[in-house]
Design a protein around this motif. Structure first.
Motif, PDB file in Angstrom:
ATOM      1  N   THR A 122      -1.584   2.240  -4.392  1.00 21.91           N
ATOM      2  CA  THR A 122      -2.773   2.585  -5.149  1.00 21.91           C
ATOM      3  C   THR A 122      -3.764   1.436  -4.957  1.00 21.91           C
ATOM      4  OG1 THR A 122      -1.766   1.607  -7.134  1.00 21.91           O
ATOM      5  CG2 THR A 122      -1.495   3.985  -6.837  1.00 21.91           C
ATOM      6  N   PRO A 149      -5.195  13.087  -2.338  1.00 19.06           N
ATOM      7  CA  PRO A 149      -5.535  13.012  -3.760  1.00 19.06           C
ATOM      8  C   PRO A 149      -4.337  13.339  -4.639  1.00 19.06           C
ATOM      9  CG  PRO A 149      -6.325  15.066  -2.838  1.00 19.06           C
ATOM     10  CD  PRO A 149      -5.756  14.281  -1.692  1.00 19.06           C
ATOM     11  N   GLY A 175     -10.549  -2.774  -6.155  1.00 18.91           N
ATOM     12  CA  GLY A 175     -10.352  -2.280  -4.798  1.00 18.91           C
ATOM     13  C   GLY A 175      -9.272  -2.992  -4.025  1.00 18.91           C
ATOM     14  N   ARG A 209      -4.895   6.692 -12.852  1.00 19.02           N
ATOM     15  CA  ARG A 209      -5.862   7.378 -13.703  1.00 19.02           C
ATOM     16  C   ARG A 209      -7.300   6.956 -13.366  1.00 19.02           C
ATOM     17  NH1 ARG A 209      -3.118   8.818 -18.734  1.00 19.02           N
ATOM     18  NH2 ARG A 209      -1.835  10.622 -18.152  1.00 19.02           N
ATOM     19  N   ALA A 210      -7.484   5.710 -12.907  1.00 21.18           N
ATOM     20  CA  ALA A 210      -8.821   5.229 -12.562  1.00 21.18           C
ATOM     21  C   ALA A 210      -9.281   5.708 -11.187  1.00 21.18           C
ATOM     22  CB  ALA A 210      -8.859   3.699 -12.604  1.00 21.18           C
ATOM     23  N   ASN A 211      -8.328   6.049 -10.323  1.00 18.23           N
ATOM     24  CA  ASN A 211      -8.653   6.458  -8.951  1.00 18.23           C
ATOM     25  C   ASN A 211      -7.539   7.374  -8.474  1.00 18.23           C
ATOM     26  OD1 ASN A 211      -9.346   6.738  -6.270  1.00 18.23           O
ATOM     27  ND2 ASN A 211      -8.922   4.618  -5.705  1.00 18.23           N
ATOM     28  N   MET A 212      -7.765   8.679  -8.565  1.00 25.29           N
ATOM     29  CA  MET A 212      -6.702   9.662  -8.325  1.00 25.29           C
ATOM     30  C   MET A 212      -6.496   9.908  -6.829  1.00 25.29           C
ATOM     31  SD  MET A 212      -5.421  10.681 -11.315  1.00 25.29           S
ATOM     32  CE  MET A 212      -4.851  12.391 -11.218  1.00 25.29           C
ATOM     33  N   GLN A 213      -6.241   8.809  -6.109  1.00 28.05           N
ATOM     34  CA  GLN A 213      -5.886   8.881  -4.697  1.00 28.05           C
ATOM     35  C   GLN A 213      -4.775   7.877  -4.437  1.00 28.05           C
ATOM     36  OE1 GLN A 213      -9.314   9.446  -1.827  1.00 28.05           O
ATOM     37  NE2 GLN A 213     -10.393   8.440  -3.513  1.00 28.05           N
ATOM     38  N   GLU A 228      -3.866   2.444 -12.710  1.00 32.57           N
ATOM     39  CA  GLU A 228      -4.583   2.481 -11.428  1.00 32.57           C
ATOM     40  C   GLU A 228      -4.760   3.912 -10.948  1.00 32.57           C
ATOM     41  OE1 GLU A 228      -3.048  -1.922  -9.906  1.00 32.57           O
ATOM     42  OE2 GLU A 228      -2.282  -0.110  -8.929  1.00 32.57           O
ATOM     43  N   THR A 245      -6.419  -1.413  -7.212  1.00 32.43           N
ATOM     44  CA  THR A 245      -6.871  -1.957  -8.494  1.00 32.43           C
ATOM     45  C   THR A 245      -8.332  -1.558  -8.717  1.00 32.43           C
ATOM     46  OG1 THR A 245      -7.746  -4.021  -7.584  1.00 32.43           O
ATOM     47  CG2 THR A 245      -5.379  -3.954  -8.088  1.00 32.43           C
ATOM     48  N   PRO A 246      -8.848  -1.743  -9.943  1.00 34.21           N
ATOM     49  CA  PRO A 246     -10.265  -1.449 -10.170  1.00 34.21           C
ATOM     50  C   PRO A 246     -11.200  -2.242  -9.257  1.00 34.21           C
ATOM     51  CG  PRO A 246      -9.121  -1.644 -12.261  1.00 34.21           C
ATOM     52  CD  PRO A 246      -8.152  -2.064 -11.200  1.00 34.21           C
TER      53      PRO A 246
END
Length: 202
Positions: free
Chosen positions: A39, A99, A44, A76-80, A74, A41-42
């Motif tokens: 995944t 995704p 990147g 939930r913040a970026n669903m990839q 991580e 982090t916020p």
């Protein structure tokens, strides 16, 4: 195996995954369903850990986790995400990218309650990824839950859930002599479209 042609079939990638996965179940000494989950982090930065594949179908590849853990936040913040299976016994690996979507509460309940009772208690007692003052604190929580639910299933915590990765890219890698490895990439943008595939230089 002929040196001058690919040993990775041009076929449905889910069928090919199933073939390789079944062979891994016969040859891997432990956890053939173990996969690296990547995944971000916020900020990147990459973030990776091992998880276990719990379901697979043409709809995607499913794993379960505490959504309040670092990985859950991580996601939930970026669903990839990206997955990597590496089967050392077979000298093969599969990379999968796409995704994520969250499974239904019914699916999460069904899987949570299919686990051994001690695993249910251990998951319910854990504030996964949060600081732990000492191990005894966790063991005390486990003991308290065992007293609270002396038999039968333990209620699934609302934050314990599953995620399904619907692939857009699946790459199969096969070791071959002299590092002349075999790689085939399947990809599609539209989940209802046919897969396109190409060989890749090793």
């Amino acid at each position: 195996m002929e040196r001058d042609r690919s040993a990775i079939a041009q076929t449905d990638p889910f069928a090919l995954f199933e073939e390789w996965f079944q062979q891994a179940r016969e040859s891997e000494p432990n956890d053939p369903n173990a996969m690296a989950l990547a995944t971000a982090t916020p900020e990147g930065a990459p973030s990776v850990r091992m998880v276990l594949l719990k379901d697979r179908s043409p709809d995607g590849f499913t794993f379960y986790t505490n959504a309040q853990s670092r990985k859950g936040e991580e996601i939930r913040a970026n669903m990839q995400a990206a997955l990597l299976f590496h089967w050392k016994s077979l000298r093969r690996q599969i990379r999968i990218e796409g995704p994520l979507s969250e499974v239904s509460a019914e699916e999460a309940d069904a899987y949570f309650h299919s686990r051994p009772r001690d695993s249910q208690i251990g998951s319910a007692a854990s504030d996964q990824s949060r600081p732990l003052p000492d191990r005894q604190t966790y063991l005390d929580r486990i003991e308290e839950l065992a007293r609270l639910y002396p038999e039968g299933d333990v209620p699934r915590p609302a934050h314990w859930t599953g995620f399904r990765l619907r692939p857009r890219r699946i790459e199969f890698w096969l070791d071959r002599p002299n590092r002349l490895h075999d790689r085939r990439l399947f990809q599609r943008v539209d989940p209802h479209a046919d897969w396109a595939d190409t060989l890749l230089y090793p």
